[in-house]
Design a protein around this motif. Structure first.
Motif, short mmCIF file in Angstrom:
data_model
loop_
_atom_site.label_atom_id
_atom_site.label_comp_id
_atom_site.label_asym_id
_atom_site.label_seq_id
_atom_site.Cartn_x
_atom_site.Cartn_y
_atom_site.Cartn_z
N GLY A 74 6.71 10.97 -24.00
CA GLY A 74 8.16 11.01 -24.20
C GLY A 74 8.77 12.30 -23.70
N ALA A 75 8.11 13.43 -23.98
CA ALA A 75 8.63 14.73 -23.56
C ALA A 75 8.68 14.83 -22.04
CB ALA A 75 7.79 15.85 -24.15
N ALA A 76 7.67 14.30 -21.37
CA ALA A 76 7.68 14.33 -19.90
C ALA A 76 8.84 13.49 -19.36
CB ALA A 76 6.34 13.81 -19.36
N GLY A 77 9.06 12.34 -19.96
CA GLY A 77 10.19 11.51 -19.55
C GLY A 77 11.53 12.18 -19.81
N GLY A 78 11.67 12.82 -20.97
CA GLY A 78 12.91 13.52 -21.28
C GLY A 78 13.14 14.70 -20.36
N TRP A 79 12.07 15.42 -20.04
CA TRP A 79 12.17 16.55 -19.13
C TRP A 79 12.60 16.08 -17.74
CZ3 TRP A 79 8.86 17.66 -14.89
CH2 TRP A 79 9.07 18.90 -14.30
N LEU A 80 12.00 14.97 -17.27
CA LEU A 80 12.39 14.43 -15.97
C LEU A 80 13.84 13.96 -15.97
CD1 LEU A 80 9.19 12.45 -14.96
CD2 LEU A 80 10.12 14.49 -13.85
N LEU A 81 14.27 13.36 -17.06
CA LEU A 81 15.66 12.94 -17.18
C LEU A 81 16.60 14.13 -17.11
CD1 LEU A 81 17.71 10.65 -17.74
CD2 LEU A 81 17.41 11.16 -20.17
N ALA A 82 16.27 15.19 -17.86
CA ALA A 82 17.11 16.39 -17.84
C ALA A 82 17.14 17.01 -16.46
CB ALA A 82 16.59 17.41 -18.86
N ARG A 83 16.02 16.99 -15.80
CA ARG A 83 15.95 17.56 -14.45
C ARG A 83 16.76 16.73 -13.47
NH1 ARG A 83 10.75 20.05 -11.48
NH2 ARG A 83 11.84 20.50 -9.58
N THR A 84 16.72 15.42 -13.62
CA THR A 84 17.48 14.53 -12.73
C THR A 84 18.98 14.66 -12.97
OG1 THR A 84 15.65 12.97 -12.72
CG2 THR A 84 17.79 12.13 -12.05
N ILE A 85 19.38 14.66 -14.22
CA ILE A 85 20.80 14.75 -14.54
C ILE A 85 21.34 16.14 -14.22
CG2 ILE A 85 22.45 14.78 -16.45
CD1 ILE A 85 20.84 12.54 -17.71
N GLY A 86 20.54 17.16 -14.52
CA GLY A 86 20.98 18.54 -14.30
C GLY A 86 20.94 18.96 -12.85
N GLY A 87 20.39 18.17 -11.99
CA GLY A 87 20.26 18.51 -10.58
C GLY A 87 18.83 18.93 -10.29
N HIS A 88 18.33 18.53 -9.15
CA HIS A 88 16.95 18.81 -8.83
C HIS A 88 16.74 20.14 -8.15
CE1 HIS A 88 18.73 16.56 -5.53
NE2 HIS A 88 17.96 17.27 -4.74
N VAL A 89 17.81 20.82 -7.77
CA VAL A 89 17.68 22.14 -7.16
C VAL A 89 18.39 23.14 -8.05
CG1 VAL A 89 18.17 23.55 -5.15
CG2 VAL A 89 17.62 21.14 -4.86
N ALA A 90 17.64 24.01 -8.67
CA ALA A 90 18.22 25.01 -9.57
C ALA A 90 18.63 26.23 -8.76
CB ALA A 90 17.21 25.41 -10.63
N SER A 91 19.68 26.88 -9.23
CA SER A 91 20.10 28.12 -8.58
C SER A 91 19.11 29.21 -8.91
CB SER A 91 21.50 28.50 -9.06
OG SER A 91 21.45 28.90 -10.40
N SER A 92 19.25 30.35 -8.27
CA SER A 92 18.30 31.45 -8.51
C SER A 92 18.37 31.94 -9.95
CB SER A 92 18.59 32.60 -7.55
OG SER A 92 19.90 33.09 -7.75
N GLU A 93 19.53 31.84 -10.59
CA GLU A 93 19.64 32.25 -11.98
C GLU A 93 18.94 31.28 -12.91
OE1 GLU A 93 24.03 34.33 -11.62
OE2 GLU A 93 23.72 32.66 -12.95
N GLU A 94 18.90 30.03 -12.53
CA GLU A 94 18.30 29.00 -13.37
C GLU A 94 16.93 28.59 -12.87
OE1 GLU A 94 20.98 25.77 -13.45
OE2 GLU A 94 22.47 26.80 -14.63
N GLY A 95 16.36 29.34 -11.96
CA GLY A 95 15.10 28.96 -11.35
C GLY A 95 14.00 28.72 -12.36
N SER A 96 13.95 29.50 -13.41
CA SER A 96 12.88 29.34 -14.41
C SER A 96 13.14 28.15 -15.32
CB SER A 96 12.75 30.60 -15.24
OG SER A 96 13.92 30.81 -15.99
N ARG A 97 14.32 27.61 -15.31
CA ARG A 97 14.66 26.50 -16.19
C ARG A 97 13.80 25.27 -15.92
NH1 ARG A 97 20.13 24.15 -18.37
NH2 ARG A 97 19.44 22.05 -18.77
N TRP A 98 13.40 25.05 -14.70
CA TRP A 98 12.71 23.82 -14.35
C TRP A 98 11.21 23.99 -14.26
CZ3 TRP A 98 16.04 20.81 -15.90
CH2 TRP A 98 17.37 20.97 -15.59
N ARG A 99 10.70 25.09 -14.66
CA ARG A 99 9.25 25.27 -14.67
C ARG A 99 8.64 24.59 -15.88
NH1 ARG A 99 9.15 31.56 -13.22
NH2 ARG A 99 9.82 31.32 -11.09
N ILE A 100 7.49 24.03 -15.68
CA ILE A 100 6.78 23.41 -16.79
C ILE A 100 6.04 24.49 -17.46
CG2 ILE A 100 4.98 21.79 -17.46
CD1 ILE A 100 5.69 20.13 -15.09
#
Length: 116
Positions: A90-116
């Motif tokens: 479930g967590a992997a699915g939720g993380w993928l959903l957040a990543r898809t909705i939030g955009g798949h390319v993070a800015s340099s300020e948010e770069g660490s946001r998408w790390r597992i």
């Protein structure tokens, strides 16, 4: 305390409370519905990982570990550890959903946001 830190702390406490609630529900002698327990673990893992958007493994542990902590000593079996795996799905699915909705390319300020 920064707003982001406070938000994360509230989510951590809520995940532990929800995971403990699922564990207590599953430990009741009259409860014999594994499918509902699994669905609750998957759903809770997905919700917390989607809301936070990072560290799905942490949300899987926070939601799934209380079930194992309650059930393993009571049952003498390691089978309740599977609860962590279901919460991880479930967590992997939720993380993928957040990543898809939030955009798949993070800015340099948010770069660490998408790390597992």
């Amino acid at each position: 305390m920064a707003a982001a830190t406070r938000r994360r702390l509230v989510l951590v406490v809520a995940a532990l409370v929800v995971g403990s609630g699922i564990g207590l529900l599953d430990s009741r002698p009259t409860w014999d519905d594994t499918g509902v327990t699994v669905a609750l673990l998957v759903l809770a893992g997905a919700i917390f990982a989607a809301v936070d958007g990072r560290h799905p493994w942490g949300w899987a542990l926070l939601v799934g570990a209380p079930l194992a902590i309650i059930e393993v000593p009571a049952s003498g079996s390691l089978a309740p550890l599977a609860g962590v795996a279901f919460a991880a799905v479930g967590a992997a699915g939720g993380w993928l959903l957040a990543r898809t909705i939030g955009g798949h390319v993070a800015s340099s300020e948010e770069g660490s946001r998408w790390r597992i």
